[in-house]
Design an enzyme around this catalytic site. Sequence first.
Site, mmCIF file in Angstrom:
data_model
loop_
_atom_site.group_PDB
_atom_site.id
_atom_site.type_symbol
_atom_site.label_atom_id
_atom_site.label_comp_id
_atom_site.label_asym_id
_atom_site.label_seq_id
_atom_site.Cartn_x
_atom_site.Cartn_y
_atom_site.Cartn_z
ATOM 1 N N GLU A 42 10.673 10.627 14.289
ATOM 2 C CA GLU A 42 10.363 11.228 15.592
ATOM 3 C C GLU A 42 9.286 10.369 16.231
ATOM 4 O O GLU A 42 8.143 10.351 15.791
ATOM 5 C CB GLU A 42 9.867 12.675 15.413
ATOM 6 C CG GLU A 42 9.445 13.316 16.733
ATOM 7 C CD GLU A 42 8.713 14.641 16.538
ATOM 8 O OE1 GLU A 42 9.007 15.379 15.572
ATOM 9 O OE2 GLU A 42 7.815 14.929 17.362
ATOM 10 N N ARG A 46 3.537 10.122 23.095
ATOM 11 C CA ARG A 46 2.081 10.119 23.278
ATOM 12 C C ARG A 46 1.578 8.725 23.587
ATOM 13 O O ARG A 46 0.421 8.559 23.956
ATOM 14 C CB ARG A 46 1.402 10.594 21.997
ATOM 15 C CG ARG A 46 1.656 12.044 21.733
ATOM 16 C CD ARG A 46 0.973 12.467 20.472
ATOM 17 N NE ARG A 46 1.362 13.820 20.178
ATOM 18 C CZ ARG A 46 0.686 14.637 19.407
ATOM 19 N NH1 ARG A 46 -0.416 14.233 18.831
ATOM 20 N NH2 ARG A 46 1.119 15.848 19.199
ATOM 21 N N LYS A 130 10.519 24.319 16.445
ATOM 22 C CA LYS A 130 9.356 23.725 15.786
ATOM 23 C C LYS A 130 8.237 24.761 15.824
ATOM 24 O O LYS A 130 7.876 25.226 16.910
ATOM 25 C CB LYS A 130 8.968 22.463 16.565
ATOM 26 C CG LYS A 130 7.620 21.868 16.234
ATOM 27 C CD LYS A 130 7.421 20.576 17.029
ATOM 28 C CE LYS A 130 6.009 20.043 16.849
ATOM 29 N NZ LYS A 130 5.841 18.678 17.372
HETATM 30 C C1 3PG Z 1 2.953 16.766 16.318
HETATM 31 O O1 3PG Z 1 2.882 16.176 17.387
HETATM 32 O O2 3PG Z 1 4.022 17.212 15.903
HETATM 33 C C2 3PG Z 1 1.707 16.998 15.543
HETATM 34 O O3 3PG Z 1 0.632 16.384 16.133
HETATM 35 C C3 3PG Z 1 1.762 16.605 14.107
HETATM 36 O O4 3PG Z 1 0.659 17.217 13.516
HETATM 37 P P1 3PG Z 1 -0.074 16.621 12.231
HETATM 38 O O5 3PG Z 1 -0.747 15.345 12.682
HETATM 39 O O6 3PG Z 1 -1.062 17.667 11.808
HETATM 40 O O7 3PG Z 1 0.955 16.336 11.166
#
Ligand code: 3PG
Length: 210
Positions: A42, A46, A130
């Site tokens: 995925e 960002r 999710k």
């Molecule tokens: C996401 O965008 O799915 C989350 O930021 C993932 O979270 P994590 O860094 O705590 O795994």
Amino acid sequence: MPTDLLGLLLRHRLVPVIALNDAGHAEPLGRALVAGGLPIAEITFRTAAAADAIHRMATALPELVVGAGTVLTPAQVDAAVDAGARFIVSPGTSARVLARCAERGVPALPGVATATDIMAALDHGAEIVKFFPAEAAGGLPVLKALAAPFGQVRFVPTGGITPGNLASYLAHPKVVACGGTWMVKTDVIDRGAFDEVEDAVREAVVLAAR
Ligand code: 3PG
């Protein structure tokens, strides 16, 4: 052919959430995921490199199922699908994003943290969601409480998942997979340490199979 999202999630039980600063890292990272036994990625919107990274991964590694994450707008759905994304992940539930995913024939994984979010996702045909941000939103007790009234809904907890709590989430019968960044940390990718990524991925795959 549209991606069988449920089948994909049940097969791998993990969704590596990846923020790439440099699209040039996409191909070696994809190779590390495949070599580590986790041919799913995925790539989050960002960073500005997301669409280019998706394109490079999807083109170079057809055996890797590349999706897009942090998709907030219909325009990002288009950019992701045009680049080769085969599934779309969002932190929340957006009717506009889900409608565009349906138009483009790509499966969507909307984010939910409340019963109202789940009802909105169901209104738009999404039965796999999710659970985000999983740990901050209350963790497994909240997931169990949310799962109870929605028999058909399957969850992908993401946010705060670690090797320490992964097994407890995966043991819940409505959890199909867990997402997270722990095995594909951006600083490790930035260093170009793809052997470290491969090792972390391999360890995660072993943990998820237990
Ligand atoms: C996401 O965008 O799915 C989350 O930021 C993932 O979270 P994590 O860094 O705590 O795994």
